[in-house]
Scaffold this active site. Sequence first.
Site, PDB file in Angstrom:
ATOM      1  NE  ARG A 192      -2.320  -4.191  -3.962  1.00 37.76           N
ATOM      2  CZ  ARG A 192      -1.578  -5.181  -3.016  1.00 37.76           C
ATOM      3  NH1 ARG A 192      -0.999  -6.210  -3.611  1.00 37.76           N
ATOM      4  NH2 ARG A 192      -1.613  -5.224  -1.701  1.00 37.76           N
ATOM      5  CD  GLU A 197      -0.414  -1.593   2.926  1.00 34.43           C
ATOM      6  OE1 GLU A 197       0.517  -1.386   3.933  1.00 34.43           O
ATOM      7  OE2 GLU A 197      -0.615  -2.657   2.419  1.00 34.43           O
ATOM      8  CG  ASN A 229       1.563  -2.558  -0.972  1.00 34.03           C
ATOM      9  OD1 ASN A 229       1.553  -3.191   0.239  1.00 34.03           O
ATOM     10  ND2 ASN A 229       0.302  -1.920  -1.225  1.00 34.03           N
ATOM     11  CB  SER A 244       0.632 -10.370  -3.881  1.00 33.93           C
ATOM     12  OG  SER A 244      -0.050  -9.927  -3.071  1.00 33.93           O
ATOM     13  CE  LYS A 300       1.761  -0.498   6.480  1.00 36.07           C
ATOM     14  NZ  LYS A 300       2.734  -1.467   6.083  1.00 36.07           N
ATOM     15  CE  LYS A 316      -2.586   0.808   8.267  1.00 37.15           C
ATOM     16  NZ  LYS A 316      -2.545   1.422   6.871  1.00 37.15           N
ATOM     17  CD  GLU A 329       4.515  -3.326   3.677  1.00 37.36           C
ATOM     18  OE1 GLU A 329       3.341  -3.712   3.344  1.00 37.36           O
ATOM     19  OE2 GLU A 329       5.010  -2.208   3.977  1.00 37.36           O
ATOM     20  N   GLY A 330       2.621  -7.495   4.372  1.00 34.26           N
ATOM     21  CA  GLY A 330       1.894  -8.894   4.569  1.00 34.26           C
ATOM     22  C   GLY A 330       0.793  -9.236   5.175  1.00 34.26           C
ATOM     23  NE  ARG A 367      -6.256  -6.636  -1.319  1.00 38.34           N
ATOM     24  CZ  ARG A 367      -5.199  -6.169  -0.674  1.00 38.34           C
ATOM     25  NH1 ARG A 367      -4.245  -6.986  -0.140  1.00 38.34           N
ATOM     26  NH2 ARG A 367      -4.891  -4.827  -0.791  1.00 38.34           N
TER      27      ARG A 367
END
Length: 534
Positions: A201, A217, A219, A224, A369, A423, A427-428, A510
Amino acid sequence: MGSGCSSPSISLTTISATSPFQSQESPSNYLNFCSPTRFLEPHLLKSSKIFIPKSPLKCAIVHKMQTQVEDSAKPIVDPHDIDPKLVQKLANDALVWCSLHGLLVGDRNSERSGTVPGVDMVHAPVALVPMSFPESHWKQACEVAPIFNELADRVSQDGEFLQQSLSRTRKVDPFTSRLLEIHSKMLEINKIEEIRLGLHRSDYMLDEQTKLLLQIELNTISSSFPGLSCLVSELHRSLLQQYREDIASDPNRIPANNAVNQFAEALAKAWNEYGDPRAVIMFVVQAEERNMYDQHWLSASLRERYPTFNDRCGFNDCRDGQAVAVIYFRAGYAPSDYHSESEWKARLLMEQSRAVKCPSISYHLAGSKKIQQELAKPNVLERFLENKDDIAKLRKCFAGLWSLDESDIVKDAIDRPELYVMKPQREGGGNNIYGEDVRVALLKLQKEGTGSDAAYILMQRIFPKISHSILMREGVSHKEQTISELGIYGTYLRNKTEVVINQQAGYLMRTKVSSSNEGGVAAGFAVLDSIYLV
């Protein structure tokens, strides 16, 4: 020896889970490079001092983007103009729809909600109406998805590049060091992943000043919401259809979103390429997961559309018994997933196995990253891609990215921290550093002088347009000033030299309150949304 592993007398088993901006076209078609001023200048106040570095910096810029001519579709009505009584009707109907269609998460107020399916569920946090989004940028994001898929695969195969790029990071970041240790062992035994599966993603924000779609970024592990994102698109389409006269919007302007079925198709085809009808697909999940229903949607899609061959388990649930064809990680991306050496041993065992890993350790590292920052340097994309047009398309999406060993950049970030994001290799959600905290963190690292700066990168801060939304969480709707982030899913499957799948595979929108820095839905910062093309 089980058919799922290369280790003697061990096979994997599945049981229930317990545990960037404007540039100039050049006839030669070569790309130029620029200082951070070129990236950051559009966001400076007229009175701001412009920092001009003395030497060229290693950051790519892109071909000049021609003025975008947006389609003539009428934007969706301003949500803040919707009558409060109509908002209440929308909210009630949305709650019923979520309950009937499984747009659900576990209730964070219940201890059992993340461990026992069907217990203490609440609707997923959602926006009541979709977010307007330029169709031209939507098409751009979809177009580059297969190119990013191919890039991730090629980077993952370059062990020397991964090890070298992350060599300083491993000295100060124990988690990255452990991942690199497993990767090194795979290089030592010349472990070849003939079947490579990526469920990616790529996340973007649309910068308001430059009108450029900039990547946040890529992923490569635990991408998810392929399940719930599809449902949000259906929810909004249903609401716009039901209240078409009141909202005066066209439900067909919401793009189709089939992410969950495309993820299932990729997993199933990877299983098929593996070639053992007795083997299973294993989901590696966290012991407590409020977002389990997003995962169950993918599991259900597999069971309904393909043979019954998948299950969920945790790191410590792997034991002799059942051969595994595909390992799908929805855990393992954070240090908190590794409570002891047992989890690290399980991760190594999985990597040593014949099973198709999604992601493999090299794919996992390719999404870090630091690798993203390295790929933004001049001439690095050319190491992995041959097509100049493809390279130019990717660079159009690159924001400013720098390492902390570039002293001029660090000095500028200390002087103007509001223009940067710091950064770590995590992740998350909830890990990035913003605003004045950037200055504090950089000064602290300079004072310590321990080399800990290698654990971070600096990224240009993107300033998207502030829009109006109606957000709903735990049954309560409220009007907010918001910003949004678009994620484009991609599926990629290669068996030796044959590319079986390489495509854009749906999307995730989002939306969060504009004052919030972080954007994770599961982490509680944002809500699920969809897009309305204009």
